[in-house]
Design an enzyme around this catalytic site. Structure first.
Site, PDB file in Angstrom:
ATOM      1  N   GLU A 123       0.810  -1.220   0.000  1.00  0.00           N
ATOM      2  CA  GLU A 123       0.000   0.000   0.000  1.00  0.00           C
ATOM      3  C   GLU A 123       0.844   1.272   0.000  1.00  0.00           C
ATOM      4  OE1 GLU A 123      -0.568  -2.606   1.944  1.00  0.00           O
ATOM      5  OE2 GLU A 123      -2.667  -3.217   1.706  1.00  0.00           O
ATOM      6  N   LYS A 172     -17.869  -1.107   5.847  1.00  0.00           N
ATOM      7  CA  LYS A 172     -18.295  -2.120   4.886  1.00  0.00           C
ATOM      8  C   LYS A 172     -19.815  -2.101   4.706  1.00  0.00           C
ATOM      9  CE  LYS A 172     -16.964  -6.809   3.579  1.00  0.00           C
ATOM     10  NZ  LYS A 172     -16.300  -8.052   4.006  1.00  0.00           N
ATOM     11  N   PHE A 186     -11.460  -7.905  13.533  1.00  0.00           N
ATOM     12  CA  PHE A 186     -10.363  -8.285  12.646  1.00  0.00           C
ATOM     13  C   PHE A 186     -10.067  -7.149  11.657  1.00  0.00           C
ATOM     14  CE2 PHE A 186      -8.850 -10.347   8.670  1.00  0.00           C
ATOM     15  CZ  PHE A 186      -7.607 -10.728   9.159  1.00  0.00           C
ATOM     16  N   GLN A 187      -8.811  -6.756  11.584  1.00  0.00           N
ATOM     17  CA  GLN A 187      -8.340  -5.680  10.701  1.00  0.00           C
ATOM     18  C   GLN A 187      -9.035  -4.354  10.962  1.00  0.00           C
ATOM     19  OE1 GLN A 187      -8.234  -7.237   6.611  1.00  0.00           O
ATOM     20  NE2 GLN A 187      -6.144  -7.931   6.997  1.00  0.00           N
ATOM     21  N   MET A 207      24.331   9.188   2.456  1.00  0.00           N
ATOM     22  CA  MET A 207      24.206  10.477   3.134  1.00  0.00           C
ATOM     23  C   MET A 207      24.497  10.336   4.618  1.00  0.00           C
ATOM     24  SD  MET A 207      23.796  13.640   2.607  1.00  0.00           S
ATOM     25  CE  MET A 207      22.796  14.240   1.246  1.00  0.00           C
TER      26      MET A 207
END
Lengths: 190, 575
Positions: B65, B177, B127-128, B490
């Site tokens: 993502e 949802k 969940f999630q 760097m």
């Protein structure tokens, strides 16, 4: 007094930590309180007191926030708050630019009032009032500045205070501006 | 949607559909063509609705993502449009945060749609489930959770309006949802106004006059180009403006490409690894005109020793940037293009040749001490600067260049000769390693007509290396140049200069990058010698598809000039 000193004084006053009152006009939106407070969190500025209420304009809320900081920092914070999408405007006031009050409640055992006049005198002489009398306790209410409500707390302590709570500050500026007209002006200005 | 005009009454027909379909239709109504995303449980109804619109919406399945956010950023920056991201709840959403924070600090318009667990499960550790609104609040321009399907068209309209208007930024819309499944009466109306939000402030006439007076009276004016010039499409009027008043102009890393690098008034890059002349002369100019920039600490160095002698004109759309870091003598709040257009008739034609000559003189010092060696080294190892020079020459300065974060980023910004605007895509404010590969992918999808070259270090490349899979699947012809010094260069440079050469965990044992590219069927080549370099770059550019060119560069090269952290910019070090 010479001119240089005046400039120094100005710089000092911008960097001096003191009390500031922010008055923020917003939409009444859930989650916005979080969006406002994290602006202080990120800058490690502690909120001394916060109050959210409706205003006389329907759908518009007012946040009253008291913080201890410097003029320099406060001005940046206020600009950042104004950037929030659901904020109309944020004002910053110093103590002498507002009238303000806080409300305190004190719960004391009812028997205190039955054992002579002292407690009752205290209430009367301190501009407080009795909100409710129950069989076991009495709730006293006092409106005032923090040092006044705290003073009464100290005086009541010998009688046994069961519980004490004080509200956030509510404040009004000394201007004669009307909220609805101000919001309209703000809109037209942009 | 169909609008019927019936006498004086306007009747808008609505259609009944699910929240998921309404979302897709809302995106189409906003002109969205491309989505970067990754499906999962809580966003499945939306993906199911998307299946019916495959011919109208190009969805690119990324490999992580974070890649979706950077791809959307790349897309947004080359197109000056809103980039769109889909992700599911929980880890899908949290993986977006780095890209969202990057878009926020670099003012990139982006709308992220996240699926969320059903509303009855909110707050139950389902969940999630994660508090996406809470997590993204500090790094978004605006966010909102939808639990009621009927809100979808209006909120999406608002999201796009907020993301693209004024100072752009990322918006997160979290949709439960059940709201995706529920039905609504769909009709779409674009958002054109929010009563609490005034994205483009009206310009104050008195401030314009004050600014013009300062500019007309200046003996040594100096202009700083920020990204606001590109966002407001002010590059043309800016060029005319500086030509008319004859003002030497330098740029921030995000302002790069707004002014042709070959323009005689372009005096180079500001800040920590910028050019010598503009840094030194910031502290000698008499009027400093900052356009669409925010005086980042990497640009200013020590603020107490920054341009104290100059009158500062700050042209900026975001009022909260005024006086934030540098006190403005004349703040001009407004859209950069509108302000410059309004200033044009007020400023006088002028000639500041002798002042411009100072820049040239100082630049000669940098040429002699640093640039010539970087671009045409006579030492053994390949230097990053010469690789960038070859890319610049092979593409005639007309490519879109995407950089990651670190030494290669500074070198590329310094040496690529940009001829066209909206061509430099990099992570400026947040400094997000791993930005370049997915951002290049998004840039190429956004501008398939232009060559896109990603220049990446060996460290950053491995942070989002998985997006090679996306490039492979969608056949996205990006050119990837890895400047490999087997170091986090760097950080190593700072360790050398400020931490007594204690190279604490900066050396990398790297894989065979060309073998990895081969696994993804991406053409590749490894160059280790100077003699192979020019040909290698040419081959890469001539190859029609994606290409990975790994160049082994000098192991301990340092980027100079350098303003050490906390120093004044005029104390810029040449070695």
């Amino acid at each position: 007094m010479n001119k240089t000193k005046t400039v120094t004084e100005i710089v000092d006053s911008r960097n001096e930590v003191r009390s500031f009152n922010l008055s923020i006009l917003t939409e009444n939106k859930s989650g916005l309180l979080n969006a406002v407070t994290i602006i202080f969190t990120r800058r490690k500025i502690n909120i001394e007191s916060i109050n959210v209420s409706e205003t006389e304009v329907e759908g518009v809320s007012r946040y009253t926030i008291v913080i201890e900081s410097t003029r320099e920092k406060v001005e940046k914070v206020v600009k950042r708050i104004r950037k929030l999408i659901d904020v109309f405007w944020a004002f910053v006031y110093e103590e002498d630019e507002i009238y303000y009050q806080e409300i305190a409640l004190y719960k004391v055992p009812t028997k205190v009032f039955l054992d002579g006049d002292n407690a009752e005198h205290l209430v009367r002489n301190n501009g407080a009032r009795i909100l409710v009398i129950e069989e076991d306790f009495i709730i006293i209410e006092k409106t005032g500045h923090q040092h006044e409500t705290k003073d009464l707390l100290e005086k009541l302590k010998p009688f046994g205070v069961l519980e004490f709570v004080r509200s956030g500050r509510v404040a009004m500026s000394k201007s004669t501006r009307r909220t609805d007209l101000f919001l309209r002006e703000l809109h037209n200005h942009h | 949607m169909e609008t019927l005009v019936n006498g004086k009454q306007t009747v808008t027909k609505t259609e009944t559909m699910t929240g998921a379909e309404a979302l897709i239709r809302s995106l189409l109504a906003e002109g969205v063509e491309t989505i970067f995303g990754y499906p999962g449980g809580a966003i499945m109804p939306i993906y199911d609705a998307l299946y019916n619109y495959k011919d109208q919406l190009n969805h690119i399945l990324v490999r992580h993502e974070q890649g979706a956010t950077h791809a959307a950023q790349g897309f947004a920056r080359v197109r000056n449009e809103v980039g769109v991201v889909f992700a599911t709840s929980g880890p899908g959403a949290t993986n977006l945060i780095t890209g969202i924070a990057d878009a926020q600090i670099d003012s990139t318009p982006m709308v992220c749609i996240t699926g969320q667990v059903a509303s009855n499960l909110l707050g139950t550790d389902a969940f999630q489930e994660t508090d996406v609104i809470g997590i993204s609040m500090p790094v978004t321009k605006w966010n909102h959770q939808i639990t009621d399907a009927s809100e979808i068209p209006e909120i999406i309209a608002k999201a796009f309006y907020i993301a693209r208007s004024g100072r752009p930024g990322p918006v997160v819309i979290d949709i439960t949802k059940d709201a995706q499944f529920a039905s609504l009466e769909y009709k779409y109306q674009k958002c054109t106004e929010i009563r609490t939000y005034h994205p483009v402030p009206k310009i104050k006439k008195d401030k314009l006059k004050e600014a013009a007076a300062l500019i007309n009276g200046a003996k040594q004016p100096f202009l700083l180009i920020g990204q606001g010039v590109l966002i407001s499409q002010a590059q043309e009027v800016l060029r005319k403006f500086i030509e008319k008043a004859h003002i030497p102009s330098a740029w921030t890393i995000l302002g790069l490409s707004a002014l042709d690098n070959e323009h005689p008034l372009n005096v180079g890059m500001l800040g920590m690894h910028g050019n010598y002349a503009p840094n030194v002369l910031t502290n000698e100019c008499d009027v400093l005109i900052a356009v669409g920039m925010r005086f980042d600490d990497r640009v200013t160095g020590d603020l107490s020793r920054y341009a104290r002698q100059a009158k500062v004109i700050h042209i900026e759309i975001d009022p909260s940037e005024i006086d934030k870091n540098v006190k403005a003598d004349v703040p001009v709040i407004g859209d950069a293009r509108q302000v410059l257009e309004a200033l044009m008739p007020l400023i006088n034609e002028n000639d500041h040749s002798s002042w411009l000559e100072r820049f040239k003189q100082l630049h000669q010092i940098e040429l002699d001490k640093i640039i010539t060696h970087d671009l045409y080294p006579k030492t053994e190892g390949v230097r990053m600067g010469e690789v960038v020079r070859h890319i610049s020459e092979a593409t005639k300065g007309e490519a879109i260049i995407v950089t990651d974060v670190g030494q290669h980023q500074m070198v590329t910004s310094r040496y690529y000769k940009f001829r066209l605007p909206h061509s430099n895509i990099t992570s400026g404010g947040l400094g997000t390693m791993g930005f370049a590969l997915p951002a290049a992918m998004g840039a190429k999808v956004g501008r398939p007509d232009r060559p896109v070259v990603a220049v990446i270090g060996d460290g950053g490349f491995q942070m989002t290396i998985q997006e090679l899979g996306t490039i492979f699947q969608y056949d996205i012809p990006v050119k990837i140049v890895i400047l490999n010094n087997s170091f986090l260069g760097m950080v190593r440079q700072w360790q050398q200069l400020f931490f007594d050469r204690r190279y604490s965990f900066t050396e990398m044992k790297n894989p065979d990058f060309t073998a990895i590219a081969k696994g993804f069927s991406i053409e590749s080549k490894k160059v280790t010698k100077r003699e192979e370099l020019e040909q290698g770059v040419k081959e890469m550019m001539l190859h029609p598809g994606a290409y990975l060119l790994e160049v082994t560069v000098e192991k301990e090269e340092n980027v100079f000039p350098m303003v050490p952290s906390g120093a004044a910019i005029s104390d810029i070090r040449m070695e």
